[in-house]
Write a protein that holds these residues in place. Structure first.
Motif, PDB file in Angstrom:
ATOM      1  N   PHE A   1     -25.264 153.600-134.934  1.00  0.00           N
ATOM      2  CA  PHE A   1     -26.672 154.037-134.813  1.00  0.00           C
ATOM      3  C   PHE A   1     -27.436 152.704-134.719  1.00  0.00           C
ATOM      4  CE2 PHE A   1     -25.562 154.250-139.289  1.00  0.00           C
ATOM      5  CZ  PHE A   1     -26.459 153.670-140.114  1.00  0.00           C
TER       6      PHE A   1
ATOM      7  N   HIS B   1     -31.714 155.844-133.615  1.00  0.00           N
ATOM      8  CA  HIS B   1     -31.104 156.713-132.889  1.00  0.00           C
ATOM      9  C   HIS B   1     -29.437 156.702-133.151  1.00  0.00           C
ATOM     10  CE1 HIS B   1     -34.350 158.331-130.567  1.00  0.00           C
ATOM     11  NE2 HIS B   1     -34.907 157.439-130.587  1.00  0.00           N
ATOM     12  N   VAL B   2     -28.848 157.634-133.000  1.00  0.00           N
ATOM     13  CA  VAL B   2     -27.304 157.632-133.190  1.00  0.00           C
ATOM     14  C   VAL B   2     -27.148 157.177-131.576  1.00  0.00           C
ATOM     15  CG1 VAL B   2     -25.053 158.945-133.318  1.00  0.00           C
ATOM     16  CG2 VAL B   2     -26.923 159.144-135.047  1.00  0.00           C
TER      17      VAL B   2
ATOM     18  N   ILE C   1     -21.380 163.312-132.280  1.00  0.00           N
ATOM     19  CA  ILE C   1     -22.681 163.344-132.909  1.00  0.00           C
ATOM     20  C   ILE C   1     -23.763 162.793-132.172  1.00  0.00           C
ATOM     21  CG2 ILE C   1     -22.041 161.069-134.087  1.00  0.00           C
ATOM     22  CD1 ILE C   1     -23.246 162.337-136.842  1.00  0.00           C
ATOM     23  N   THR C   2     -24.975 163.150-132.596  1.00  0.00           N
ATOM     24  CA  THR C   2     -26.357 162.579-131.871  1.00  0.00           C
ATOM     25  C   THR C   2     -27.210 163.031-132.882  1.00  0.00           C
ATOM     26  OG1 THR C   2     -26.853 164.548-130.693  1.00  0.00           O
ATOM     27  CG2 THR C   2     -25.454 163.120-129.399  1.00  0.00           C
ATOM     28  N   GLY C   3     -28.330 162.197-132.736  1.00  0.00           N
ATOM     29  CA  GLY C   3     -29.490 162.466-133.425  1.00  0.00           C
ATOM     30  C   GLY C   3     -30.340 161.310-133.515  1.00  0.00           C
ATOM     31  N   THR C   4     -31.285 161.334-134.625  1.00  0.00           N
ATOM     32  CA  THR C   4     -32.195 160.299-135.073  1.00  0.00           C
ATOM     33  C   THR C   4     -32.171 159.834-136.390  1.00  0.00           C
ATOM     34  OG1 THR C   4     -34.021 161.987-135.711  1.00  0.00           O
ATOM     35  CG2 THR C   4     -33.995 161.174-133.292  1.00  0.00           C
ATOM     36  N   VAL C   5     -32.515 158.678-136.614  1.00  0.00           N
ATOM     37  CA  VAL C   5     -32.203 157.918-137.792  1.00  0.00           C
ATOM     38  C   VAL C   5     -33.575 157.270-138.381  1.00  0.00           C
ATOM     39  CG1 VAL C   5     -31.040 155.951-139.023  1.00  0.00           C
ATOM     40  CG2 VAL C   5     -29.999 157.481-137.438  1.00  0.00           C
TER      41      VAL C   5
ATOM     42  N   LEU D   1     -31.318 160.987-141.789  1.00  0.00           N
ATOM     43  CA  LEU D   1     -30.356 161.421-140.491  1.00  0.00           C
ATOM     44  C   LEU D   1     -30.437 162.496-140.216  1.00  0.00           C
ATOM     45  CD1 LEU D   1     -28.239 160.599-138.338  1.00  0.00           C
ATOM     46  CD2 LEU D   1     -26.546 160.803-140.146  1.00  0.00           C
ATOM     47  N   ASP D   2     -30.998 162.931-138.946  1.00  0.00           N
ATOM     48  CA  ASP D   2     -31.280 164.350-138.387  1.00  0.00           C
ATOM     49  C   ASP D   2     -30.432 164.234-137.271  1.00  0.00           C
ATOM     50  OD1 ASP D   2     -32.098 166.692-137.612  1.00  0.00           O
ATOM     51  OD2 ASP D   2     -33.800 166.022-136.436  1.00  0.00           O
ATOM     52  N   TYR D   3     -29.027 164.917-137.531  1.00  0.00           N
ATOM     53  CA  TYR D   3     -28.024 165.035-136.522  1.00  0.00           C
ATOM     54  C   TYR D   3     -27.696 166.398-136.158  1.00  0.00           C
ATOM     55  CZ  TYR D   3     -24.879 166.365-140.487  1.00  0.00           C
ATOM     56  OH  TYR D   3     -24.167 166.939-141.287  1.00  0.00           O
ATOM     57  N   ARG D   4     -26.627 166.383-135.080  1.00  0.00           N
ATOM     58  CA  ARG D   4     -26.165 167.588-134.402  1.00  0.00           C
ATOM     59  C   ARG D   4     -25.026 167.175-133.728  1.00  0.00           C
ATOM     60  NH1 ARG D   4     -30.245 165.764-131.962  1.00  0.00           N
ATOM     61  NH2 ARG D   4     -30.550 165.563-129.718  1.00  0.00           N
TER      62      ARG D   4
END
Length: 121
Positions: A74, A90-91, A103-107, A116-119
């Motif tokens: 990230f 961001h991841v 995995i993707t998301g914001t950091v 960490l907001d991930y999906r």
């Protein structure tokens, strides 16, 4: 998801002495909580005044994220000024390995805390 971390290595060097100076920091961390494992990061920093600063960094986490084993990268940063702090991150898409592939998301990083907001794609 939030997890705590401790810094286990902070190795700072100066890249450019011109005011305001630019630095580089090699950082190792140990994460605990829903994110359990270690990371290594490279940060670029600038601190023009005691109450003004900015950084950008790239970090690789290796361990377990809520029961899934693997690693991912990230990128994160932040600035502090008169209006307060602004943090972002961001991841890196496609950087996940093992059970963390996709995995993707914001950091958002704070003092000894990651948000960490991930999906998964």
């Amino acid at each position: 998801m939030e997890s705590k971390f401790t810094i286990t290595r902070w190795d700072e060097t100066t890249v450019d002495e011109t005011a305001p100076k630019i630095g580089r920091v090699a950082v190792d961390k140990r994460y605990s909580g829903p994110m359990e494992g270690t990371s290594t990061a490279e940060l670029t920093t600038c601190q023009p005044a005691e109450d003004r600063a900015g950084y950008v960094g790239t970090e690789r986490f290796t361990g377990v994220l809520e029961g899934r084993t693997g690693s991912f990268v990230f990128q994160h940063g932040g600035v502090v000024g008169a209006a307060g702090a602004d943090r972002f991150g961001h991841v890196v898409p496609g950087s996940g390995t093992g059970e963390l592939a996709g995995i993707t998301g914001t950091v958002r990083m704070a003092h000894e805390l990651i948000e960490l907001d991930y999906r998964f794609e």
